[in-house]
Design a protein around this motif. Structure first.
Motif, short mmCIF file in Angstrom:
data_model
loop_
_atom_site.label_atom_id
_atom_site.label_comp_id
_atom_site.label_asym_id
_atom_site.label_seq_id
_atom_site.Cartn_x
_atom_site.Cartn_y
_atom_site.Cartn_z
N UNK A 53 0.80 -1.23 0.00
CA UNK A 53 0.00 0.00 0.00
C UNK A 53 0.83 1.27 0.00
N UNK A 54 2.13 1.15 0.27
CA UNK A 54 3.00 2.32 0.27
C UNK A 54 3.66 2.50 -1.10
N UNK A 55 3.77 3.75 -1.52
CA UNK A 55 4.60 4.08 -2.66
C UNK A 55 5.86 4.73 -2.10
N UNK A 66 8.11 7.41 2.16
CA UNK A 66 7.04 6.43 1.97
C UNK A 66 5.71 7.16 2.09
N UNK A 67 4.81 6.84 1.19
CA UNK A 67 3.49 7.46 1.18
C UNK A 67 2.45 6.37 1.04
N UNK A 68 1.49 6.34 1.93
CA UNK A 68 0.44 5.32 1.88
C UNK A 68 -0.71 5.85 1.04
N UNK A 69 -0.55 5.69 -0.28
CA UNK A 69 -1.56 6.17 -1.20
C UNK A 69 -0.96 6.40 -2.57
N UNK A 79 6.44 18.06 1.19
CA UNK A 79 6.50 16.80 1.92
C UNK A 79 5.48 15.84 1.35
N UNK A 80 5.79 14.54 1.47
CA UNK A 80 4.88 13.52 0.95
C UNK A 80 5.04 12.29 1.82
N UNK A 81 4.14 12.10 2.76
CA UNK A 81 4.25 10.95 3.65
C UNK A 81 5.33 11.15 4.69
N UNK A 82 6.22 10.16 4.81
CA UNK A 82 7.24 10.15 5.86
C UNK A 82 8.60 9.83 5.25
N UNK A 83 9.62 10.61 5.63
CA UNK A 83 10.98 10.28 5.19
C UNK A 83 11.40 9.03 5.95
#
Length: 178
Positions: A53-55, A66-69, A79-83
């Motif tokens: 589920x993570x990109x 990591x981004x869940x979507x 920013x996009x998700x979590x480093x």
């Protein structure tokens, strides 16, 4: 503005999705999704399904997020998700947030600290811990809280010393950690 024809170059102002495999790699030094997941599995023994589920995205040279979507690729945002990881250096380094999020059930390279050691670690202090018999390098530092192992952050273990890499803004001076 960036030249839109420069797809084979890394541009630090936007997020670019990691290629799934080396065959899909366009930017020479960019890691692949497969390499990132395999690194977490190999280093910490976590279940690769944890990343379903993570990109994964790179912004700058080797800063992996990591981004869940799903979002468009590339994307120019701050920013996009979590480093989760720094690559493009000799040893890949996980982020504190990623270790706290993904390493609760890690089976490798987790150094379980006593209350005093955990207190010193979260305060940002380096410690001589000659008792560790595991790998050197970046470890998950953990402590038992409320009956469960809790990842505290990333430590760097070299020559019998555990170096705390807890970011200065997140360090805590605790009276006692039980």
């Amino acid at each position: 503005m960036r030249d839109e024809t420069a797809e084979d170059e890394n541009w630090g102002q936007q997020f670019d999705r990691l290629p799934a495999t080396p065959d899909e790699r366009v930017v020479e030094a960019r890691p692949t999704r497969t390499e990132v997941v395999e690194w977490w599995v190999e280093r910490f023994g976590i279940d690769p399904k944890m990343f379903d589920g993570y990109t994964f995205w790179e912004k700058g040279a080797g800063k992996i997020w990591a981004f869940n979507g799903e979002v468009v690729d590339p994307i120019e945002v701050q920013g996009l998700g979590m480093r989760i990881l720094r690559t493009r250096q000799r040893h890949w380094k996980p982020s504190t947030n990623a270790v706290q999020r993904f390493c609760r059930d890690a089976t490798k390279n987790v150094i379980e600290l006593s209350p005093g050691e955990a207190t010193a670690f979260v305060a940002g202090h380096d410690q001589q811990l000659d008792w560790w018999e595991g790998d050197w390098g970046y470890l998950t530092a953990a402590h038992e809280l409320a009956g469960e192992r809790e990842p505290l952050g990333v430590g760097l273990y070299l020559h019998g010393e555990l170096r705390s890499t807890v970011p200065k803004g997140r360090q805590e001076e605790l009276v006692k950690l039980d």
